[in-house]
Design a protein around this motif. Structure first.
Motif, mmCIF file in Angstrom:
data_model
loop_
_atom_site.group_PDB
_atom_site.id
_atom_site.type_symbol
_atom_site.label_atom_id
_atom_site.label_comp_id
_atom_site.label_asym_id
_atom_site.label_seq_id
_atom_site.Cartn_x
_atom_site.Cartn_y
_atom_site.Cartn_z
ATOM 1 N N ARG A 111 98.879 50.413 31.216
ATOM 2 C CA ARG A 111 100.086 49.980 30.781
ATOM 3 C C ARG A 111 101.764 50.078 31.676
ATOM 4 N NH1 ARG A 111 102.739 46.722 28.305
ATOM 5 N NH2 ARG A 111 104.768 47.143 26.273
ATOM 6 N N PHE A 112 101.647 50.985 32.468
ATOM 7 C CA PHE A 112 102.644 51.511 32.819
ATOM 8 C C PHE A 112 102.850 50.168 33.706
ATOM 9 C CE2 PHE A 112 103.141 52.695 37.911
ATOM 10 C CZ PHE A 112 105.132 53.020 37.649
ATOM 11 N N THR A 113 101.317 49.713 34.398
ATOM 12 C CA THR A 113 101.156 48.242 35.302
ATOM 13 C C THR A 113 101.241 47.453 35.119
ATOM 14 O OG1 THR A 113 99.337 49.554 36.592
ATOM 15 C CG2 THR A 113 99.729 46.577 36.810
ATOM 16 N N ALA A 114 101.454 47.377 33.467
ATOM 17 C CA ALA A 114 101.826 45.819 32.840
ATOM 18 C C ALA A 114 103.742 45.493 32.598
ATOM 19 C CB ALA A 114 101.322 45.930 31.533
ATOM 20 N N THR A 115 103.826 46.482 32.535
ATOM 21 C CA THR A 115 105.137 46.756 32.253
ATOM 22 C C THR A 115 106.295 45.850 33.649
ATOM 23 O OG1 THR A 115 105.851 49.073 32.892
ATOM 24 C CG2 THR A 115 105.252 48.326 30.455
ATOM 25 N N LEU A 116 105.648 46.280 34.405
ATOM 26 C CA LEU A 116 105.983 46.311 35.828
ATOM 27 C C LEU A 116 105.874 44.672 36.292
ATOM 28 C CD1 LEU A 116 105.799 49.322 37.972
ATOM 29 C CD2 LEU A 116 107.678 48.994 36.284
ATOM 30 N N GLY A 129 101.927 42.457 37.486
ATOM 31 C CA GLY A 129 101.088 43.475 36.422
ATOM 32 C C GLY A 129 100.552 42.816 35.504
#
Length: 239
Positions: free
Chosen positions: A157-162, A223
């Motif tokens: 989820r962290f990856t997708a937010t970036l 992301g």
């Protein structure tokens, strides 16, 4: 991004998936820093490569991690270090210090490492970060190690937010999410199981490193997640 001539940092690179990723990036022409706390294996891994070096860094030591990344100034960061899925006891039987350490290694450390490279990568006109997740972080079913699966879910989820960092910093953050990978330890663990419990063949290391290289080289990906499941082709997920 053309990997050749770039500076890369790979964490957890002494053995297993990290060593395979570091070896592949070196073969693609990158100058690679292999980061780990296993000094013997780390030096051996780096010594087998050209334009590579070993760096002893405990990723739970914020100052040591910051010093490493400030000196290395990588164009490519692979947050591979992690683990603990097979350690017992797990939450709720483990004490808070133990399960917190799993969260710190598997989620907080890659978050901090990513934060620490952003300014340099922006000044260098771009960079690529690849997080190594796990299929333990997908789905809604139970898992033997709640802290491990929660940290890997958080990493995805962290990856997708970036994704917006591609526009604001010219930094692309992506994630590869493998099932059980055919490392030396993984192969031994699978062979130790009864035949009826082994399941499908494990993910080949080449499949994993191909996915990492794709996420680095393809400037259109930010992301995003590549899912690597056993007995299925790699899948670029729509998030």
């Amino acid at each position: 991004m053309d990997i050749s001539g770039k500076r890369a940092v790979v964490t957890g690179a002494a053995v297993g998936t990290g060593r395979a990723i570091a070896t592949r990036l070196a073969a693609e022409g990158a100058e690679v820093a292999l980061v780990d706390i296993d000094d013997d294996a780390g030096r051996q891994a780096a010594g087998a490569l050209t334009r590579a070096r070993y760096e002893h860094v405990d990723l739970l030591d914020d100052h040591a991690l910051a010093r490493l990344l400030d000196e290395a100034r990588p164009d490519i960061l692979v947050n591979n270090a992690g683990g603990g899925a097979v350690l017992r006891p797990c939450f709720p039987d483990a004490d808070a210090a133990r399960w917190s350490a799993s969260l710190d290694l598997n989620l907080r450390a890659p978050m901090l490492a990513t934060q620490l490279v952003l300014d340099h990568m922006r000044q260098a006109d771009g960079g690529a970060v690849v997080n190594v997740g796990s299929t333990a972080g997908r789905g809604l079913g139970p898992h033997a190690s709640p802290e491990y699966s929660a940290s890997k879910a958080g990493l995805i989820r962290f990856t997708a937010t970036l994704a917006p960092l591609r526009e604001t910093h010219r930094v692309r953050v992506n994630c590869v999410v493998p099932d059980w990978v055919a490392t030396e330890r993984g192969i031994a663990e699978r062979e130790a199981l009864p035949l009826e419990d082994r399941g499908p063949e494990q993910i080949p290391l080449r499949t994993l490193t191909d996915a990492v290289v794709r996420l680095i080289e393809d400037d259109s990906l930010a992301g995003r997640v590549i899912l690597l499941e056993r007995e299925r082709p790699p899948e670029l997920l729509d998030l």
